[in-house]
Design an enzyme around this catalytic site. Structure first.
Site, mmCIF file in Angstrom:
data_model
loop_
_atom_site.group_PDB
_atom_site.id
_atom_site.type_symbol
_atom_site.label_atom_id
_atom_site.label_comp_id
_atom_site.label_asym_id
_atom_site.label_seq_id
_atom_site.Cartn_x
_atom_site.Cartn_y
_atom_site.Cartn_z
ATOM 1 N N GLU A 117 0.829 -1.216 0.000
ATOM 2 C CA GLU A 117 0.000 0.000 0.000
ATOM 3 C C GLU A 117 0.861 1.264 0.000
ATOM 4 O O GLU A 117 0.643 2.185 0.793
ATOM 5 C CB GLU A 117 -0.959 0.000 1.190
ATOM 6 N N GLU A 262 -5.854 -8.388 0.620
ATOM 7 C CA GLU A 262 -6.299 -8.398 2.014
ATOM 8 C C GLU A 262 -7.792 -8.138 2.059
ATOM 9 O O GLU A 262 -8.290 -7.226 1.397
ATOM 10 C CB GLU A 262 -5.583 -7.315 2.834
#
Length: 477
Positions: A117, A262
């Site tokens: 990220e 995720e």
């Protein structure tokens, strides 16, 4: 063998291909991580055939050798600058963390996740200039190692890298301030057979927006659907996923494979982070993807990794206290709730075997000490700053504790994390060691597992901002 049997076997094989197995994120930001061999056995016994790592810790990868488990190995954001500026560094990293484990340990490494990220808006652009060069250098290193047909690069991204100009999925495109960079990365991934990896969290939407419709986070079809020009979306996951699909299509990459890096729901640390919601979400997600139906815009199997496998008590709580409670298993490998993963289990997760615990004793507040004793407040602040008090407070699993029980929980957390050292229960005249379990109701006073010294077991320091310590201290009293 007759043609009928051959066709039947082919049909079964195709069916198995369409029903993608579920993976799990295996994080190790814990004061006392479970030994890797115990975790690998737990993965196998629960039929989890894919695992996503956030680093390339040696013992973890060795334990995965010959397991048959598919591995996505990770490169932390902190390494991006070095790998971006030096192809030689990238080649050394691949040789040490990929090639060696494949050839020597027979680890089934299939992906290298470059960063995690890195374009989060909260990073304020820290990794904008280094992510793609690092990705490119790792790919070059993989090619030089002759592994390009087996190992693919990817870059796990948060869902905030795309948005919609219309609030509907059909308006999806990459975020304006990083659109050119995103297209460069997507084009590179596409040219090298790498997937687009995205993390999608309906829980975070609920946590950050009090007006978010709760039913829309789940998969039971009770939410008011979103009507996107005649396409109806009954849950946030489908809408978010298809926003990405539209963004890819809009920029010429409509067939690019997508991995959900995720997805999950925490069980503590917030009123909406609880066992019931976590079970409802994760089981709903498993049912949602089990038939290979996909989403309205992209039918077909969905490749996903649950977040996460095990609780991590050393994670930063800057986003919220829930950050340490994403696991479907507790820190010591106990299942939190029944969950059918659509693999070898039938709804009953299998706990970790061979876990060794410290002695059954707890550190608690002395019964004769008053709550307004001047030693109490600083002792609790100290214990929480070095322990884990995220299960205390409104809406948590330990919300029903009284003042003294709250203080005892804080003391015990510190005591256990310090391996039950005698000096860790020496809060001046206000603490004592007991062999009577103080756990009550939904609040478990844990006994810590024995420390694991095989790898970097204690490299992750606790990060517990003083403001959060103060907030918990206030809630205790």
């Amino acid at each position: 063998m007759g043609w009928g049997s051959v066709l039947l076997l082919l049909a079964v094989a195709l069916l198995c291909q369409r029903a993608s197995s579920i993976g799990a994120n295996w994080g190790t930001q814990a004061s006392h991580p479970l030994p890797p061999d115990i975790v690998v056995r737990m993965l196998r016994e629960n039929g989890i055939q894919k695992v996503k790592l956030f680093d390339a810790e040696y013992d973890t990868l060795r334990a995965l050798g010959k397991s048959g488990i598919e591995v996505m190995v990770g490169i932390p954001n902190e390494m991006l600058a070095t790998l971006a500026s030096s192809l030689k560094a990238a080649e050394k990293w691949v040789a040490k963390n990929v090639s060696t484990h494949i050839s020597t340990d027979n680890v089934n490494i299939r992906y290298v996740a470059v960063g995690n990220e890195p374009f989060l808006s909260t990073y304020n652009g820290s990794y904008l200039s280094t992510t793609f060069p690092a990705l490119r250098n790792i790919q070059i290193a993989i090619i030089k190692a002759g592994l390009q047909n087996q190992v693919k690069v990817t870059c796990p991204l948060n869902a905030d890298v795309y948005d919609s100009s219309t609030t509907f999925p059909s308006g999806g495109d990459f975020r304006a301030n990083i659109r050119d960079l995103m297209i460069t990365i997507v084009k590179f991934l596409s040219e090298n057979g790498g997937p687009f990896t995205v993390n999608i969290y309906p829980y975070i939407s609920l946590y950050t927006n009090p007006d978010f419709p709760v039913d829309y986070a789940f998969f039971d079809g009770n939410a008011q659907p979103l009507n996107d020009g005649g396409t109806f979306y009954y849950n946030m996951f489908d809408a978010n996923y298809d926003t990405l699909v539209h963004a890819l299509e809009k920029n010429g990459f409509g067939n690019m494979p997508i991995i959900i890096g995720e997805i999950g729901w925490p069980t503590d640390g917030d009123s909406n982070a609880n066992l019931d919601y976590a079970k409802k979400f994760n089981q709903g997600f498993m049912a949602h993807i089990s038939g290979g139906k996909g989403t309205p815009r992209r039918p077909g199997p969905i490749d996903a990794y649950l977040f996460s496998l095990i609780d991590e008590d050393a994670k930063s709580v800057q986003p919220g206290y829930f950050e340490r409670h994403w696991g479907i298993f507790t820190f010591d490998g106990l299942p939190k709730y029944a969950l059918n993963l659509g693999t070898t289990n039938t709804g009953a997760l299998i706990q970790a075997k061979g876990v060794r615990y410290l002695e059954r004793k707890w550190c608690v507040m002395k019964p004769n000490v008053r709550l307004d004793d001047p030693q109490v407040a600083p002792a609790v602040s100290y214990a929480c700053s070095l322990g884990d008090c995220t299960s205390l407070g409104v809406g948590t699993s330990c919300a029903n504790l009284d003042g003294k029980q709250n203080i005892s929980y804080a003391f015990n957390s510190y005591y256990q994390i310090q391996d039950q050292l005698d000096t860790a229960c020496k809060f001046p005249n206000i603490s004592e060691v007991t062999k009577t379990d103080p756990s009550t109701g939904t609040c478990r006073f844990p006994i810590m597992i024995e420390p694991y010294y095989g790898g970097a077991a204690r490299e992750h320091g606790f990060f517990f901002p003083l403001l959060m310590v103060a907030a918990i201290a206030v809630s205790i009293f």
